[in-house]
Every structure is written in structure tokens, then in C-alpha cells.
Design an enzyme around this catalytic site. Structure first.
Site, PDB file in Angstrom:
ATOM      1  N   GLY A 255       0.326  -1.463   2.717  1.00  0.00           N
ATOM      2  CA  GLY A 255       1.396  -1.956   1.840  1.00  0.00           C
ATOM      3  C   GLY A 255       2.636  -1.094   1.983  1.00  0.00           C
ATOM      4  O   GLY A 255       2.643  -0.102   2.729  1.00  0.00           O
ATOM      5  N   PHE A 256       3.667  -1.468   1.266  1.00  0.00           N
ATOM      6  CA  PHE A 256       4.931  -0.747   1.350  1.00  0.00           C
ATOM      7  C   PHE A 256       4.778   0.715   0.908  1.00  0.00           C
ATOM      8  O   PHE A 256       5.138   1.641   1.647  1.00  0.00           O
ATOM      9  CB  PHE A 256       5.974  -1.508   0.523  1.00  0.00           C
ATOM     10  CG  PHE A 256       7.035  -0.670  -0.096  1.00  0.00           C
ATOM     11  CD1 PHE A 256       7.947   0.027   0.688  1.00  0.00           C
ATOM     12  CD2 PHE A 256       7.137  -0.580  -1.474  1.00  0.00           C
ATOM     13  CE1 PHE A 256       8.933   0.813   0.107  1.00  0.00           C
ATOM     14  CE2 PHE A 256       8.122   0.184  -2.057  1.00  0.00           C
ATOM     15  CZ  PHE A 256       9.015   0.892  -1.268  1.00  0.00           C
TER      16      PHE A 256
ATOM     17  N   ASP B  78      -7.313  -2.301   4.471  1.00  0.00           N
ATOM     18  CA  ASP B  78      -6.300  -3.255   4.010  1.00  0.00           C
ATOM     19  C   ASP B  78      -6.665  -4.634   4.546  1.00  0.00           C
ATOM     20  O   ASP B  78      -7.110  -4.757   5.681  1.00  0.00           O
ATOM     21  CB  ASP B  78      -4.911  -2.844   4.521  1.00  0.00           C
ATOM     22  CG  ASP B  78      -3.791  -3.435   3.687  1.00  0.00           C
ATOM     23  OD1 ASP B  78      -3.042  -2.661   3.064  1.00  0.00           O
ATOM     24  OD2 ASP B  78      -3.666  -4.687   3.647  1.00  0.00           O
ATOM     25  N   ASN B  79      -6.456  -5.656   3.736  1.00  0.00           N
ATOM     26  CA  ASN B  79      -6.777  -7.007   4.224  1.00  0.00           C
ATOM     27  C   ASN B  79      -5.543  -7.740   4.745  1.00  0.00           C
ATOM     28  O   ASN B  79      -5.610  -8.911   5.092  1.00  0.00           O
ATOM     29  CB  ASN B  79      -7.481  -7.843   3.140  1.00  0.00           C
ATOM     30  CG  ASN B  79      -6.557  -8.175   1.988  1.00  0.00           C
ATOM     31  OD1 ASN B  79      -5.428  -7.688   1.920  1.00  0.00           O
ATOM     32  ND2 ASN B  79      -7.029  -9.011   1.072  1.00  0.00           N
TER      33      ASN B  79
ATOM     34  N   GLY C   7      -0.029  -6.585   2.765  1.00  0.00           N
ATOM     35  CA  GLY C   7       0.216  -5.445   3.649  1.00  0.00           C
ATOM     36  C   GLY C   7       0.665  -5.930   5.019  1.00  0.00           C
ATOM     37  O   GLY C   7       0.380  -7.064   5.407  1.00  0.00           O
TER      38      GLY C   7
ATOM     39  N   ALA D 161      -3.487   3.418  -8.770  1.00  0.00           N
ATOM     40  CA  ALA D 161      -2.093   3.007  -8.952  1.00  0.00           C
ATOM     41  C   ALA D 161      -2.032   1.893  -9.987  1.00  0.00           C
ATOM     42  O   ALA D 161      -2.567   0.810  -9.792  1.00  0.00           O
ATOM     43  CB  ALA D 161      -1.507   2.529  -7.623  1.00  0.00           C
TER      44      ALA D 161
ATOM     45  N   TYR E 108      -1.233 -10.168 -14.583  1.00  0.00           N
ATOM     46  CA  TYR E 108      -1.176  -8.922 -13.811  1.00  0.00           C
ATOM     47  C   TYR E 108      -1.252  -7.721 -14.755  1.00  0.00           C
ATOM     48  O   TYR E 108      -2.035  -6.790 -14.546  1.00  0.00           O
ATOM     49  CB  TYR E 108       0.120  -8.889 -12.994  1.00  0.00           C
ATOM     50  CG  TYR E 108       0.276  -7.665 -12.134  1.00  0.00           C
ATOM     51  CD1 TYR E 108      -0.664  -7.344 -11.174  1.00  0.00           C
ATOM     52  CD2 TYR E 108       1.385  -6.832 -12.282  1.00  0.00           C
ATOM     53  CE1 TYR E 108      -0.509  -6.220 -10.378  1.00  0.00           C
ATOM     54  CE2 TYR E 108       1.554  -5.712 -11.480  1.00  0.00           C
ATOM     55  CZ  TYR E 108       0.599  -5.409 -10.532  1.00  0.00           C
ATOM     56  OH  TYR E 108       0.753  -4.295  -9.747  1.00  0.00           O
TER      57      TYR E 108
ATOM     58  N   LYS F 183      -4.296  -5.061 -14.898  1.00  0.00           N
ATOM     59  CA  LYS F 183      -4.076  -3.624 -14.681  1.00  0.00           C
ATOM     60  C   LYS F 183      -4.487  -2.819 -15.913  1.00  0.00           C
ATOM     61  O   LYS F 183      -4.958  -1.685 -15.802  1.00  0.00           O
ATOM     62  CB  LYS F 183      -2.610  -3.373 -14.324  1.00  0.00           C
ATOM     63  CG  LYS F 183      -2.305  -3.687 -12.866  1.00  0.00           C
ATOM     64  CD  LYS F 183      -3.059  -2.737 -11.944  1.00  0.00           C
ATOM     65  CE  LYS F 183      -2.650  -2.865 -10.513  1.00  0.00           C
ATOM     66  NZ  LYS F 183      -3.362  -1.902  -9.647  1.00  0.00           N
TER      67      LYS F 183
END
Ligand code: UDP
Length: 335
Positions: A10-11, A31-32, A36, A117, A149, A153
Site C-alpha cells: 500500500g501507499f 499483500d493481495n 496495493g 494501524a 469502516y 476499525k
């Protein structure tokens, strides 16, 4: 140190990988490639201390293989971006809740420490001047996918606290506030890369709603070292830490600044939320972090200015308008 990262393509993950390799870590990424991109890892693909596996965090065996032998794990894999979450709420819920449970279990079983995260989204519609880690969460209707979301989280965090309290898992949480920087894509909604791309292409900058909603943008180059330091602090276990920018700006002012700084001929247009997302979409009017806790723990003091952020993102976008496809040295998880 052996470090495993979920969502390392990812970023933020790509920047974290570079930072940890420069520190001397052996870094393994799972990573899938849903959000990403291999381009985020272009500079490290041939690094001798870097290992990449393509796989999903819902795949227990793939996660166990990743985490086995690691000293610490950074769990960054998530379905992120408002557009993605609104369009695919189920995928977002499954990845963000079940996937996190898989990662927590794997870390517990292997004895690795974990950095989870999380996000400023969990504060929802709380418009306080200074959101601290104890601030209330104010979420909209459970029937609106935008809030799934934040809900997911919040559950991730609750899982993490419970693993710490009940099993002694060494887990710390960071809540990221609008992290931006080079290589972030605007495809899933993120405003800074989107507006800069529009400005460079002389297209209209799309400001949603009245543009008076505010955010505090933080630079990935300030966030990544802070995340790394927090992961190494035993006193961070069982705790959450805000990491955000210190400068509050409205989205309209952001658009104006981008046009000015990049000397763009673009106009700024207002797009109603229901057109940008879906009918009944609710935005957050304001989101301002209180960084006192992360400052006290690891001296977090983001220095990069908004102008520097805009220029660095624009510079990277100009250079990557016609990217060469990166050669992929990726193992595919067999489960
Ligand atoms: N936004 C906008 N134009 C865009 C994309 C986003 O005005 O092309 C707005 C969005 O509605 C929100 C703010 O910019 O008010 C930040 O959006 P982003 O998706 O980057 O982050 P988040 O909503 O998670 O803070």
C-alpha cells in the site's frame, strides 16, 4: 530485526518498507494487491533483505507463514478509501474485522509484537478542536455504509486491547489522520492526490459539498518514522496513539492552494456529495488531532508543511505519468 508487514504494497506500506530496510531490518510483506500496487515497492523489489508474498490476510496459513520467525508485525492491510468502503461495504467488513483477527492470532502464536494501524475515522462526527485518544466516537446510522469502516476499525481496536489484556499480546495502535504523500493514489477517494492530478491535467478540481469541511494532512515521511518508533516502545502496548498533521485547512482552501502553487489553469467546481458518493452520504465536517500522547512517547513533531507536501506529490505524479510496469518478484501464497 525481522519485520513482517501486512499490506506492505500500500501507499504507507511501501514507504514503511523502505524506511525499515534502510534501518537494517529483514522485511517480509504480504499483500493481495487489491489496493496495493507493485509500483509502491519498485525501489526495493531486488533488495536482498526484502521478501514479498501475494496473498490475503483472510488466509490463515499465508498470515502464519508471514509472521513465523518475525520479531514484530505491522498490520496495515485493510480495505481503505471512502469510495471503496461505500461501494464494497461487505469486503471492507470482512477484511477489516476477520482479517485483523487472523493477524492478531498469528502474532500471539508466534510471539511477535504487533503494531495495528487504525484511523481517525473512528472519531466519526466528533468536531472537537483537538481529538485525543479518549475522545468520544460519534458515528452516524448503522444503515449507512460510510460508517462501517469506522465501526470495523473500532472493533479491531477492541480486539487488540482484549488480546493485550487477556493474553498479553504486545500490541500498540496508531490512529492515522489523513496521511498523504508521493505514490498515494486518488482512485479510492483520497483528496490530495486527486486534486493534484486534476490540477496538473488542467481539469476542474472537484470539491465535494461546500468545501468548508476541514482536515489536517500529515506527510507520510513524518508518519512512518513515528510508527516505527512507537512499535519499539514497550510502554505503547495496550495503548492507542494519534498521528496527524498540525495544520487545519478546508478542502476549498486546499484546492485553491494547489491551483496557486502548481500554477494551474484549472477551475474549482463544487460537486454535491450525492453525486460524488451516494444519496444520503455523510461527511465529517472537521477532524483535528491532538498529538500530545505520541509527542510525549516518541517526540512526534510533524515538520513537513502543506506546501512541501503538495510539491512533492505533484513532482512524483509528473514523473510517473507513464510508468514502466515493474518486474514482479512475488511469491503467491498457495492457500
Ligand atoms: N473530497 C473532495 N474532492 C475529492 C475527494 C475528496 O472534496 O475529489 C473531500 C471529501 O469529501 C472529504 C475530504 O475531501 O471531505 C477528505 O477526503 P479523503 O477521502 O481524502 O479523506 P477522509 O474523508 O477519509 O478524511
Amino acid at each position: 530485526m525481522k519485520t513482517a508487514i501486512t499490506g506492505g504494497a500500500g501507499f504507507i506500506g511501501g514507504h514503511l518498507v523502505e524506511h525499515l530496510l534502510a534501518q537494517g531490518d529483514e522485511v517480509s510483506v504480504l499483500d493481495n494487491f487489491s489496493t496495493g500496487r507493485i509500483e509502491n515497492l519498485q525501489g526495493v523489489l531486488d533488495h536482498p533483505r526484502f521478501h514479498l508474498t501475494e496473498g490475503n490476510i483472510l488466509d490463515k496459513v499465508a498470515v502464519e507463514n508471514l509472521v513465523q520467525g518475525a520479531d514484530r508485525v505491522f498490520h496495515l492491510a485493510a480495505a481503505v478509501g471512502v469510495t471503496l468502503i461505500v461501494d464494497h461495504p461487505l469486503e471492507s467488513l470482512r477484511t477489516n474485522i476477520h482479517g485483523t483477527e487472523v493477524v492478531l492470532d498469528a502474532a500471539l502464536n508466534s510471539g511477535a509484537s504487533l503494531l495495528l494501524a487504525s484511523t481517525s475515522e473512528i472519531y466519526g462526527k466528533n468536531v472537537s478542536d483537538s481529538l485525543d485518544e479518549e475522545s468520544d466516537r460519534i458515528l452516524g446510522s448503522a444503515l449507512k455504509s460510510r460508517w462501517t469502516y469506522a465501526a470495523a476499525k473500532g472493533i479491531d481496536e477492541a480486539f487488540a486491547y482484549s488480546y493485550w489484556h487477556e493474553f498479553g499480546l504486545r500490541v500498540a495502535i496508531v490512529r492515522l489522520f489523513n496521511t498523504v504523500g508521493p505514490r498515494q493514489t486518488g482512485r479510492y477517494g483520497m483528496v490530495v492526490p486527486r486534486l493534484i492530478k486534476q490540477a496538473l491535467a488542467s481539469e476542474p478540481l472537484t470539491v465535494y459539498g461546500d468545501g468548508l469541511q476541514t482536515r489536517c494532512f500529515s506527510f507520510v515521511g513524518d508518519i512512518v518514522p513515528a510508527i516505527t518508533r512507537i512499535s519499539a516502545e514497550p510502554s505503547a502496548y495496550g495503548n492507542a496513539f494519534n498521528l496527524g498533521g498540525s495544520y487545519e485547512i478546508s478542502i476549498l482552501s486546499l484546492a485553491q492552494r494547489i491551483v496557486e502553487l502548481l500554477d494551474s489553469s484549472s477551475e474549482i467546481i463544487f460537486v454535491p456529495y450525492e453525486q460524488a458518493y451516494a444519496a444520503g452520504f455523510e461527511d465529517m465536517r472537521r477532524r483535528v488531532p491532538n498529538n500530545s500522547k505520541s509527542r510525549a512517547l516518541v517526540g512526534f513533531d510533524p515538520k513537513t508543511t502543506l506546501d512541501e507536501i503538495i510539491l512533492s506529490v505533484a513532482d512524483e505524479q509528473r514523473r510517473s505519468t507513464a510508468p514502466e510496469p515493474a518486474s514482479r518478484k512475488v511469491e503467491v501464497a498457495s492457500n
